[in-house]
Design an enzyme around this catalytic site. Structure first.
Site, PDB file in Angstrom:
ATOM      1  N   TYR A 142      -2.922   3.821  43.682  1.00 14.06           N
ATOM      2  CA  TYR A 142      -4.231   4.058  43.056  1.00 14.06           C
ATOM      3  C   TYR A 142      -4.987   2.722  42.869  1.00 14.06           C
ATOM      4  O   TYR A 142      -6.208   2.822  42.738  1.00 14.06           O
ATOM      5  CB  TYR A 142      -4.149   4.920  41.660  1.00 14.06           C
ATOM      6  CG  TYR A 142      -3.772   6.288  41.739  1.00 14.06           C
ATOM      7  CD1 TYR A 142      -2.521   6.936  42.394  1.00 14.06           C
ATOM      8  CD2 TYR A 142      -4.632   6.999  40.970  1.00 14.06           C
ATOM      9  CE1 TYR A 142      -2.703   8.324  42.590  1.00 14.06           C
ATOM     10  CE2 TYR A 142      -4.580   8.435  40.977  1.00 14.06           C
ATOM     11  CZ  TYR A 142      -3.451   9.073  41.795  1.00 14.06           C
ATOM     12  OH  TYR A 142      -3.407  10.348  41.923  1.00 14.06           O
ATOM     13  N   LYS A 193      10.662   6.586  47.828  1.00 11.42           N
ATOM     14  CA  LYS A 193      10.997   6.531  49.019  1.00 11.42           C
ATOM     15  C   LYS A 193      11.451   5.172  49.595  1.00 11.42           C
ATOM     16  O   LYS A 193      10.833   4.617  50.514  1.00 11.42           O
ATOM     17  CB  LYS A 193       9.789   6.903  49.836  1.00 11.42           C
ATOM     18  CG  LYS A 193       9.443   8.464  49.695  1.00 11.42           C
ATOM     19  CD  LYS A 193      10.291   9.326  50.622  1.00 11.42           C
ATOM     20  CE  LYS A 193       9.849   9.302  51.798  1.00 11.42           C
ATOM     21  NZ  LYS A 193      10.573  10.264  52.918  1.00 11.42           N
ATOM     22  N   ASP A 226      10.677  13.154  48.353  1.00 11.12           N
ATOM     23  CA  ASP A 226      10.694  14.428  49.211  1.00 11.12           C
ATOM     24  C   ASP A 226      11.584  15.292  48.641  1.00 11.12           C
ATOM     25  O   ASP A 226      11.445  16.449  48.535  1.00 11.12           O
ATOM     26  CB  ASP A 226      10.501  14.107  50.545  1.00 11.12           C
ATOM     27  CG  ASP A 226      11.538  13.462  51.283  1.00 11.12           C
ATOM     28  OD1 ASP A 226      12.377  12.801  50.526  1.00 11.12           O
ATOM     29  OD2 ASP A 226      11.739  13.414  52.455  1.00 11.12           O
ATOM     30  N   ASP A 250       1.954  12.171  40.515  1.00  7.52           N
ATOM     31  CA  ASP A 250       0.618  13.098  40.676  1.00  7.52           C
ATOM     32  C   ASP A 250       1.018  14.327  41.256  1.00  7.52           C
ATOM     33  O   ASP A 250       0.789  15.372  40.836  1.00  7.52           O
ATOM     34  CB  ASP A 250      -0.397  12.213  41.439  1.00  7.52           C
ATOM     35  CG  ASP A 250      -1.707  13.146  41.605  1.00  7.52           C
ATOM     36  OD1 ASP A 250      -2.251  13.684  40.464  1.00  7.52           O
ATOM     37  OD2 ASP A 250      -2.376  13.185  42.560  1.00  7.52           O
ATOM     38  N   ASP A 254       2.253  18.195  39.381  1.00  6.46           N
ATOM     39  CA  ASP A 254       1.291  19.360  39.983  1.00  6.46           C
ATOM     40  C   ASP A 254       2.313  20.588  40.301  1.00  6.46           C
ATOM     41  O   ASP A 254       2.101  21.749  40.002  1.00  6.46           O
ATOM     42  CB  ASP A 254       0.364  19.445  41.267  1.00  6.46           C
ATOM     43  CG  ASP A 254      -1.051  18.994  40.818  1.00  6.46           C
ATOM     44  OD1 ASP A 254      -1.272  18.670  39.505  1.00  6.46           O
ATOM     45  OD2 ASP A 254      -1.960  19.377  41.417  1.00  6.46           O
TER      46      ASP A 254
HETATM   47  C1  IPM Z   1      -4.417  13.732  37.435  1.00  7.64           C
HETATM   48  C2  IPM Z   1      -5.432  13.878  38.569  1.00  7.64           C
HETATM   49  C3  IPM Z   1      -6.048  12.660  38.766  1.00  7.64           C
HETATM   50  C4  IPM Z   1      -4.903  11.691  39.407  1.00  7.64           C
HETATM   51  C5  IPM Z   1      -7.509  12.690  39.650  1.00  7.64           C
HETATM   52  C6  IPM Z   1      -8.496  13.434  38.500  1.00  7.64           C
HETATM   53  C7  IPM Z   1      -8.017  11.222  39.574  1.00  7.64           C
HETATM   54  O1  IPM Z   1      -5.138  14.454  39.733  1.00  7.64           O
HETATM   55  O2  IPM Z   1      -4.304  13.282  36.488  1.00  7.64           O
HETATM   56  O3  IPM Z   1      -3.194  14.423  38.022  1.00  7.64           O
HETATM   57  O4  IPM Z   1      -5.051  11.705  40.674  1.00  7.64           O
HETATM   58  O5  IPM Z   1      -4.417  10.939  38.563  1.00  7.64           O
HETATM   59 MG    MG Z   2      -3.191  15.508  39.745  1.00  5.72          MG
END
Ligand code: IPM
Ligand code: MG
Length: 370
Positions: A142, A193, A226, A250, A254
């Protein structure tokens, strides 16, 4: 009654709608004398770009540094797809994380009993799930330099992102994970990884060293990221605390969010280092979900991740564990009554608006508190 300074940054899309429910909750907490919250509000993301040409202003950054906690909604949307990369809505969030030194991002994935059927996975796979994804938040790809797109002059371009980690960055996130595990089921799974990436090799080595030096009582396992993603959907209850880098964190968070039925359910806390003098740490609390421009302004958004994020502020910034438990219990109670926002609706349940869900949760708190 203690007074805490909060900076509220609702942001874009559904951000302001879910933040309105935090304000409702703040009103309740002040009324009951738990604490007094002094709030300021600021712009961040696309709305800030529209007003000031940047994703976050210096003035807002100063306020964020001075606040006891920043409460963040969401940023971004197709409206700002064409703005310069450095001014894109997400840049505001990334600057807050980086400048405040918020390296530890705690993302719990908890399945509320009433919601076990909202998950796309079978009930027995997710029922009772309570895990934490601990994501490193201020390093890795990042922020690594160089981060460029170069024109090679032959009709080709070259894009470079840089994944970089120093020992100290891995040490401090490993410690947070191992400490968290000690208060839970005492198990940490580190994901990287190392079969492909040098940062993975170092990550693995440093996590092992911290564990051997300071945390031999905690069970530590390593998994390739993975395979970790696969295990998360195969049998998530094998995990307690997963510690991983910024990018894998990240993605994996999700995935973990969806185990709980909806992205609208997952809160997060981003914490800095504890200041040895004041014993305080900078902190930002935000839902894991994004700005959901498709449903913005319709009163449909699920406020639970936002409210639970504020609950995490009560726990991690204000040392009010009891009140944080109360928020979680009130969320569970509202769900148990069959109330659902559209994202988690199920046959027989009552679909309610953002405001109705917020009011129901605060109502449950009132009942539970008396
Ligand atoms: C998160 C989001 C952010 C990230 C974006 C909005 C930059 O996806 O907080 O998970 O990638 O960290
Ligand atoms: Mg995210």
């Amino acid at each position: 009654m203690p007074t805490y300074k909060l900076l509220l940054l609702p942001g874009d899309g559904i951000g302001p709608e879910v933040m309105a429910e935090v304000k409702r909750l703040l009103g309740f907490l002040s009324k009951t004398g738990v604490a007094d919250f002094e709030t300021e509000e600021g712009l961040v993301g696309g709305c800030c770009y529209d007003a000031h040409g940047v994703a976050v202003t210096e003035e807002t950054m100063t306020k964020a540094h001075a606040a006891d906690a920043v409460i963040f909604g969401a940023v971004g949307g197709p409206k700002w797809d064409k703005v310069p990369f450095d001014a894109r809505p997400e840049a505001g969030l990334l600057r807050l994380r980086k400048d405040l030194g918020l390296f530890a991002n705690i993302r719990p994935a908890i399945v509320y009993p009433a919601l076990a059927d909202a998950s796309s996975l079978k009930r027995d796979v997710v029922e009772g799930l309570d895990i934490i994804i601990l994501r490193e938040l201020t390093g890795g790809v990042y922020f690594g330099e160089p981060k460029t797109i170069t024109d090679l002059g032959n009709g080709q371009k070259r894009a470079i992102d840089t994944q970089v980690y120093d020992t100290y960055e891995i040490e401090r996130i490993a410690r947070v994970g191992l400490e968290l595990a000690r208060k839970r089921r005492n198990k940490v799974t580190s994901m990287e990884k190392r079969n492909v990436m040098k940062t993975g090799v170092l990550w693995h080595e440093v996590v092992d060293q911290v564990h051997a030096r300071e945390y031999r009582d905690v069970q530590l396992e390593h998994m390739l990221a993975d395979a970790g993603g696969m295990q998360l959907v195969r049998w998530p209850k094998q995990f307690d605390v997963i510690v991983t880098d910024n990018l894998f964190g990240d993605m994996l968070s999700d995935v973990a969010a969806m185990l709980t039925g909806s992205l609208g359910m997952l809160p997060s806390a981003s914490l800095g280092e504890i200041d040895p003098k004041s014993r305080r740490r900078k902190a930002l609390y935000e839902p894991v979900h994004g700005s959901a421009p498709d449903i913005a302004g319709k009163g449909m958004a699920n406020p639970i991740a936002m409210l639970a994020s504020f609950g995490m502020a009560m726990r991690y910034s204000f040392n009010m564990g009891k009140e944080a438990d109360l928020i979680d219990a009130a969320i569970a109670a509202a769900l148990a009554k069959g109330l659902r926002t559209a994202d988690i609706k199920s046959p027989g349940a009552t679909v309610v608006s953002t405001a109705e869900m917020g009011a129901a949760i605060v109502g449950e708190m009132e009942k539970l508190a008396s």
